[in-house]
Motif scaffolding. Structure first.
Motif, short mmCIF file in Angstrom:
data_model
loop_
_atom_site.label_atom_id
_atom_site.label_comp_id
_atom_site.label_asym_id
_atom_site.label_seq_id
_atom_site.Cartn_x
_atom_site.Cartn_y
_atom_site.Cartn_z
N LEU A 1 0.86 -1.18 0.00
CA LEU A 1 0.00 0.00 0.00
C LEU A 1 0.90 1.23 0.00
O LEU A 1 1.62 1.49 0.97
N VAL A 2 0.89 2.00 -1.10
CA VAL A 2 1.84 3.09 -1.25
C VAL A 2 1.20 4.47 -1.09
O VAL A 2 1.92 5.47 -0.96
N TRP A 3 -0.13 4.53 -1.11
CA TRP A 3 -0.77 5.83 -0.93
C TRP A 3 -2.21 5.64 -0.50
O TRP A 3 -2.90 4.73 -1.00
N THR A 4 -2.67 6.46 0.43
CA THR A 4 -4.09 6.57 0.76
C THR A 4 -4.42 8.04 0.89
O THR A 4 -3.58 8.87 1.26
N GLY A 5 -5.64 8.39 0.59
CA GLY A 5 -6.08 9.77 0.70
C GLY A 5 -7.57 9.83 0.93
O GLY A 5 -8.30 8.88 0.62
N ALA A 6 -8.04 10.94 1.49
CA ALA A 6 -9.46 11.10 1.74
C ALA A 6 -9.82 12.58 1.67
O ALA A 6 -9.00 13.45 2.00
N ARG A 7 -11.05 12.84 1.26
CA ARG A 7 -11.58 14.20 1.25
C ARG A 7 -13.00 14.14 1.80
O ARG A 7 -13.77 13.21 1.50
N SER A 8 -13.35 15.12 2.61
CA SER A 8 -14.68 15.17 3.21
C SER A 8 -15.20 16.59 3.21
O SER A 8 -14.45 17.54 3.48
N GLY A 9 -16.50 16.73 2.90
CA GLY A 9 -17.12 18.04 2.93
C GLY A 9 -18.19 18.14 3.98
O GLY A 9 -18.95 19.12 4.01
N VAL A 10 -18.27 17.15 4.85
CA VAL A 10 -19.30 17.14 5.89
C VAL A 10 -18.64 17.22 7.25
O VAL A 10 -17.72 16.45 7.56
N GLU A 11 -19.10 18.15 8.06
CA GLU A 11 -18.52 18.33 9.40
C GLU A 11 -18.69 17.07 10.23
O GLU A 11 -19.75 16.45 10.26
N GLY A 12 -17.60 16.67 10.88
CA GLY A 12 -17.63 15.48 11.72
C GLY A 12 -17.35 14.19 10.98
O GLY A 12 -17.26 13.13 11.61
#
Length: 458
Positions: A42-53
């Motif tokens: 596993l060489v990369w993980t990422g996340a994006r969120s637009g909801v508080e919490g």
């Protein structure tokens, strides 16, 4: 595979994050998670969120929809490899009373059984499985759409039948077989039939306003083998590597390679995608990707692996429509494969050279077609045309001057060496095709013989 994240180049990491961020914005989705695996790591993980919490990561569960079908297909292939069934068997042989028992197991795996795409109303993805307590409730009276084996027609009820087949042959529920025979051996501890925290909630996003509506997360009952599973980006990357390499504890490399092979011709005019045995196959430029996409109300998922590049990617999001997770996963994979291509292994000489094999190398002629035979690792040989197009294949050694074709026109065909009484090589026999050292040599064993006057000018 290790759980630690090995470093990519900074530019590659930024390109991956940028692509995920754009997908989350353009898709107008509450959250997006992505992961990339290279050569088992596993060489990369990422996340994006637009909801508080909501702060998801590669260990957050999302519902993965039809990626579940690939897991179900693995279970069926295990039964085949154990000799408990044959892919050519009619379903009726192992699961009687379905009303569609003449279709074969292979046809169900490859969506060529001609069954309907969906179960009868109400829409199964948004209603409890208890509304369909029997297989007859899943198939319905109008469950046949096309003659079996003639065309690809995606069928969710078909995979319900395969799940019921697994349960019938094993004598325990599908989900128990899955846990015991796939999830536990592969270490997929965050993959389950019901959500286990931390997990994302499924949402519908209004098409004309930036507002949300929660989607129900129903237990699909008998339809579970078609789309029930919850999983994480990290777990699905592990599963993707298994689909590339195989694992003898679950399914060997030859069987997963069989799953990745197209099982039926694609639709006319569509030569960029096909379907194997529980796996989607797509052509993205010069790259072939295998895996599966999935969707259920509130969730979209994509899993792709390029076996040639040794790279896999997963994208998961929690919206009903908009962000194409399969497209995003393919783009994440391409970023790594193109920015940091796999460095080839050094050329190495063969560990040994058998003189009887060495004498077979070099040019051979099938009629006037010129071919070259080259030794390969493990006593195998490669046969390829020396000029222009032609049939080329790799052959694995089967012992005693016999080889078996691995691919191309000669897949499964037998190549043998015919020797004269003094032990010298006369010719090669490949499925009745005779290859000689000279084109139509008068002393060679050419079928039909050679004109006595030999070659001539005009």
């Amino acid at each position: 595979m290790t759980s630690s994240v090995e470093e990519l180049l900074p530019g590659t990491r930024r390109a991956l994050l940028y692509r995920l961020a754009v997908a989350q914005v353009e898709g107008r989705t509450p959250s997006y998670v992505g992961a990339v695996l290279r050569d088992g790591h596993l060489v990369w993980t990422g996340a994006r969120s637009g909801v508080e919490g909501l702060a998801p990561d590669a260990d957050t569960q999302y519902r993965v929809g039809s990626i579940t079908k690939t897991f179900t297909a693995v279970l069926v292939m295990r039964l085949r490899d154990e000799g408990l069934l044959d892919l050519g068997d009619p379903l009726e042989k192992h699961l009687p009373g379905t009303g569609v028992g003449e279709v074969t197991i292979a046809q169900l795996l490859g969506h060529s059984a001609g069954l309907s795409a969906e179960s009868p109303a109400p829409w199964w993805e948004r209603t409890p499985g208890s509304l369909r307590p029997e297989l007859a409730d899943v198939i319905g009276e109008g469950g046949r759409m096309h003659p079996p084996g003639r065309r690809h027609h995606y069928s969710n009820p078909g995979y319900t039948l395969l799940g019921a087949l697994v349960a019938a042959v094993r004598g325990v529920p599908w989900e128990e077989v899955l846990r015991r025979e796939v999830l536990e051996p592969l270490g997929l501890t965050r993959t389950s039939t019901k959500p286990v925290a931390p997990h994302a909630g499924g949402w519908a996003v209004h098409p004309w306003a930036d507002v949300l509506l929660p989607e129900p997360a129903e237990d699909l009952g008998l339809m579970a083998p078609a789309g029930q599973l919850w999983s994480t980006a990290a777990d699905l990357c592990r599963f993707a590597w298994f689909l590339a390499e195989g694992d003898d504890r679950v399914l060997g490399a030859a069987s997963v390679r069989e799953m990745r092979t197209p099982s039926v011709a694609p639709e006319a005019g569509d030569w960029t995608s096909a379907y194997g045995l529980g796996m989607q196959i797509v052509r993205a430029g010069e790259r072939t990707l295998v895996g599966h996409c999935g969707s259920l109300p509130g969730f979209l998922a994509g899993l792709w692996v390029s076996v040639a590049d040794g790279v896999a990617a997963v994208a998961l999001t929690n919206a009903t429509s908009g962000p194409l997770a399969g497209t995003t996963a393919a783009e994440l994979l391409a970023i790594v494969a193109e920015a940091e291509p796999r460095i080839p292994e050094p050329w190495r000489p063969l560990p040994e050279a058998d003189p009887r094999l060495l004498e077979l190398t070099g040019p051979w002629y099938w009629g006037t077609y010129a071919y070259g035979l080259r030794l390969a690792e493990g006593g195998g040989v490669d046969l390829e045309p020396l000029r222009g197009g032609g049939r080329r294949s790799r052959f694995a050694a089967a012992g005693d001057g016999v080889w078996t074709g691995l691919d191309g026109y000669y897949a499964g065909e037998t190549l043998t060496v015919a020797r004269r009484s003094d032990g010298s090589v006369s010719h090669l026999d490949l499925g009745s095709f005779v290859f000689t050292r000279e084109p139509y040599g008068p002393a060679d064993a050419v079928p039909g013989g050679v004109d006595e006057e030999g070659w001539r000018g005009r």
